[in-house]
Design a protein around this motif. Sequence first.
Motif, PDB file in Angstrom:
ATOM      1  N   TYR A 118       2.707  10.602  -9.453  1.00  9.95           N
ATOM      2  CA  TYR A 118       1.912  10.694 -10.677  1.00  9.95           C
ATOM      3  C   TYR A 118       1.431  12.384 -10.536  1.00  9.95           C
ATOM      4  CZ  TYR A 118       1.521   6.033 -11.794  1.00  9.95           C
ATOM      5  OH  TYR A 118       1.430   4.284 -12.402  1.00  9.95           O
ATOM      6  N   GLY A 119       1.081  12.632  -9.368  1.00 10.95           N
ATOM      7  CA  GLY A 119       0.515  13.963  -9.175  1.00 10.95           C
ATOM      8  C   GLY A 119       1.835  15.075  -9.374  1.00 10.95           C
ATOM      9  N   ILE A 120       2.739  14.544  -8.676  1.00  6.53           N
ATOM     10  CA  ILE A 120       3.950  15.456  -8.861  1.00  6.53           C
ATOM     11  C   ILE A 120       4.607  15.747 -10.393  1.00  6.53           C
ATOM     12  CG2 ILE A 120       6.422  16.083  -8.109  1.00  6.53           C
ATOM     13  CD1 ILE A 120       5.843  14.568  -5.400  1.00  6.53           C
ATOM     14  N   ALA A 121       4.296  14.566 -10.901  1.00  9.05           N
ATOM     15  CA  ALA A 121       4.732  14.453 -12.342  1.00  9.05           C
ATOM     16  C   ALA A 121       4.022  15.697 -13.057  1.00  9.05           C
ATOM     17  CB  ALA A 121       4.896  12.903 -13.023  1.00  9.05           C
ATOM     18  N   HIS A 163       5.487  13.065   6.638  1.00 11.31           N
ATOM     19  CA  HIS A 163       5.819  11.920   7.534  1.00 11.31           C
ATOM     20  C   HIS A 163       6.579  10.876   6.775  1.00 11.31           C
ATOM     21  CE1 HIS A 163       3.494  13.633  10.464  1.00 11.31           C
ATOM     22  NE2 HIS A 163       2.426  13.727   9.869  1.00 11.31           N
ATOM     23  N   ILE A 164       6.797  11.119   5.207  1.00 12.52           N
ATOM     24  CA  ILE A 164       7.415   9.748   4.730  1.00 12.52           C
ATOM     25  C   ILE A 164       8.808   9.743   4.712  1.00 12.52           C
ATOM     26  CG2 ILE A 164       5.332  10.153   2.976  1.00 12.52           C
ATOM     27  CD1 ILE A 164       7.420  11.436   0.863  1.00 12.52           C
ATOM     28  N   GLY A 165       9.287  10.742   5.082  1.00 10.73           N
ATOM     29  CA  GLY A 165      10.921  10.622   5.448  1.00 10.73           C
ATOM     30  C   GLY A 165      11.650  10.642   4.223  1.00 10.73           C
ATOM     31  N   GLU A 166      12.939  10.628   4.350  1.00 10.96           N
ATOM     32  CA  GLU A 166      13.887  10.416   3.136  1.00 10.96           C
ATOM     33  C   GLU A 166      13.598   9.168   2.280  1.00 10.96           C
ATOM     34  OE1 GLU A 166      16.677  12.084   0.567  1.00 10.96           O
ATOM     35  OE2 GLU A 166      15.771  13.053   2.288  1.00 10.96           O
ATOM     36  N   ASP A 167      13.573   8.133   2.994  1.00 13.44           N
ATOM     37  CA  ASP A 167      13.198   6.815   1.864  1.00 13.44           C
ATOM     38  C   ASP A 167      12.014   7.121   1.045  1.00 13.44           C
ATOM     39  OD1 ASP A 167      15.131   5.653   3.225  1.00 13.44           O
ATOM     40  OD2 ASP A 167      13.956   4.292   4.570  1.00 13.44           O
ATOM     41  N   MET A 177      10.038   8.547  -4.619  1.00  9.49           N
ATOM     42  CA  MET A 177       9.348   9.361  -5.522  1.00  9.49           C
ATOM     43  C   MET A 177      10.124  10.038  -6.421  1.00  9.49           C
ATOM     44  SD  MET A 177       5.805  10.956  -3.636  1.00  9.49           S
ATOM     45  CE  MET A 177       6.886  11.889  -2.583  1.00  9.49           C
ATOM     46  N   LEU A 178      11.236  10.280  -6.229  1.00 12.60           N
ATOM     47  CA  LEU A 178      12.375  11.044  -7.098  1.00 12.60           C
ATOM     48  C   LEU A 178      12.725   9.901  -7.898  1.00 12.60           C
ATOM     49  CD1 LEU A 178      14.616  12.908  -4.491  1.00 12.60           C
ATOM     50  CD2 LEU A 178      13.037  14.031  -6.306  1.00 12.60           C
ATOM     51  N   GLN A 179      12.907   8.650  -7.511  1.00 14.98           N
ATOM     52  CA  GLN A 179      13.377   7.614  -8.545  1.00 14.98           C
ATOM     53  C   GLN A 179      12.479   7.386  -9.690  1.00 14.98           C
ATOM     54  OE1 GLN A 179      16.358   5.921  -8.931  1.00 14.98           O
ATOM     55  NE2 GLN A 179      15.597   4.909 -10.857  1.00 14.98           N
ATOM     56  N   GLN A 180      11.280   7.454  -9.338  1.00 19.69           N
ATOM     57  CA  GLN A 180      10.205   7.332 -10.604  1.00 19.69           C
ATOM     58  C   GLN A 180       9.976   8.569 -11.259  1.00 19.69           C
ATOM     59  OE1 GLN A 180       6.562   4.851  -8.677  1.00 19.69           O
ATOM     60  NE2 GLN A 180       7.588   5.845  -6.960  1.00 19.69           N
ATOM     61  N   LEU A 181      10.150   9.682 -10.547  1.00 19.99           N
ATOM     62  CA  LEU A 181      10.016  10.717 -11.432  1.00 19.99           C
ATOM     63  C   LEU A 181      11.061  11.043 -12.479  1.00 19.99           C
ATOM     64  CD1 LEU A 181       8.887  13.358  -8.313  1.00 19.99           C
ATOM     65  CD2 LEU A 181       7.643  12.797 -10.216  1.00 19.99           C
ATOM     66  N   SER A 182      12.239  10.723 -12.033  1.00 24.55           N
ATOM     67  CA  SER A 182      13.370  10.823 -12.878  1.00 24.55           C
ATOM     68  C   SER A 182      13.214   9.900 -14.142  1.00 24.55           C
ATOM     69  CB  SER A 182      14.687  10.069 -12.104  1.00 24.55           C
ATOM     70  OG  SER A 182      14.788   8.814 -11.802  1.00 24.55           O
ATOM     71  N   GLU A 183      12.255   8.997 -14.176  1.00 21.11           N
ATOM     72  CA  GLU A 183      11.820   8.233 -15.382  1.00 21.11           C
ATOM     73  C   GLU A 183      10.962   8.845 -16.118  1.00 21.11           C
ATOM     74  OE1 GLU A 183      11.203   4.150 -13.690  1.00 21.11           O
ATOM     75  OE2 GLU A 183      13.085   4.111 -12.852  1.00 21.11           O
ATOM     76  N   LEU A 221       1.068  -0.993  -0.032  1.00 25.45           N
ATOM     77  CA  LEU A 221      -0.173   0.199  -0.051  1.00 25.45           C
ATOM     78  C   LEU A 221       1.162   1.357  -0.086  1.00 25.45           C
ATOM     79  CD1 LEU A 221      -2.809   1.541   0.106  1.00 25.45           C
ATOM     80  CD2 LEU A 221      -2.622   1.090   2.720  1.00 25.45           C
ATOM     81  N   LEU A 222       2.011   1.329   0.603  1.00 26.39           N
ATOM     82  CA  LEU A 222       2.773   2.573   0.947  1.00 26.39           C
ATOM     83  C   LEU A 222       3.306   2.530  -0.766  1.00 26.39           C
ATOM     84  CD1 LEU A 222       3.654   4.402   3.290  1.00 26.39           C
ATOM     85  CD2 LEU A 222       5.903   2.671   3.349  1.00 26.39           C
ATOM     86  N   ASP A 223       3.799   1.472  -1.262  1.00 27.01           N
ATOM     87  CA  ASP A 223       4.480   1.772  -2.518  1.00 27.01           C
ATOM     88  C   ASP A 223       3.590   2.395  -3.607  1.00 27.01           C
ATOM     89  OD1 ASP A 223       6.764   0.648  -1.735  1.00 27.01           O
ATOM     90  OD2 ASP A 223       6.642  -1.221  -2.509  1.00 27.01           O
TER      91      ASP A 223
END
Length: 391
Positions: free
Chosen positions: A318-321, A340-344, A349-355, A308-310
């Motif tokens: 998706y929204g940020i993209a 509350h999501i922390g650095e992880d 999300m950054l990994q997905q956005l970079s793609e 669920l977290l993933d």
Amino acid sequence: MFGRGQTGNTKLVKQLNREGILHQLKEKAPLSRADLAKLTELSRPCVSALVDEMIREGLIHEVGVGQSSGGRKPILLEFNSQAFGVVGAVFEGSTIQLAIADLKGEVQYHYKTRFLQPLDGEIAIQGVERGLAVLLEQSGFDKSRLLGIGLGLPGITQRRDGTVSYAPSTGWMGLPVQKEIEARLGLPVFIDNDVNLMTLGEFYKGAGVGCPNLVFMYVGTGIGAGIMIDGQSYRGAMEASGEIGYMMIGPIGKRGRGEFGVFENNYSEPAIRRKASSILPEADDRSRSIMRQLIEHARKGNTAARELLDDIYRHWAYGIANIASVMDPQLLILSGEMVHIGEDGVQAMLQQLSEWVPFVPRIKMASLGDQAGIIGAVHCALEAFSSRLKQ
């Protein structure tokens, strides 16, 4: 700013020149009348006349004597930020916060209370009226020194009409909120969307300081965004910019006019709690962040919590993209449940956005917590006061 030899409406020119003098004193005080004449490119007689007028009004005061390069020592001036005050007020779920701030936007007195019954237009108006009365009584602040109130409301606010045109979570759509509160309080009222004011707060005092082009993304009861372009709030033609909860992200389902949008129906805080209810026994405990609960259980090996977290990270991304593709902001500030999501979580999300997008915005967490809205409301009132000076 109007300098020597420029013409225009006399009243307008005078107000612009006053604003120019006040701006210099806010930024560089203490200054002498001669310093102000140089900085504003106004004549010394003009500066002296305007300074004397504003001293009588209490906006400027003399603070001592400066060094002389020959002749009489100059009298130094400062902007008197304590001369008047403004009120900030913002609704957050079942609570309302109010604050009195000085003319530099520094909060002097603060009050917060919770409503014991469902919020509607009349209860909200009564809440502002009673809250201000309590705040004035507790602080001892003279109401005659208040210039106005900035008020943050959920939904799409129509600042020109002083109404809320679209607010699925409340019953005050179309009500003349601004006029009613002005009549009850006897003060000018300036309304805006609550997330816009959170954005303004972070821009002036929080994570967005020094960044003129940014987007603030908030996940709470709904999902919304605030937009700053060249240091100015952008609200759109119908004042509905930033309503990203209506992005088509997640299952569409059936919905009618006046309901929440697709994105927030699927990935707002209440939607996440519904999805987590079959996974986490304490999902309904609203005293705890649902995202923190999910992260905690995922780290302990709960596979369903991890899945669920993933899923949440992917759909938030998706929204940020979508935002990045349209706005290309320097900075994206995450707020609400997202803090509350922390650095992880950010890295996921950054990994997905970079793609997905050519340029990934810098991401920071909001730093003001529940104070962002009230600070933004204060600055909303200060901006309106400044605009009225120019008019």
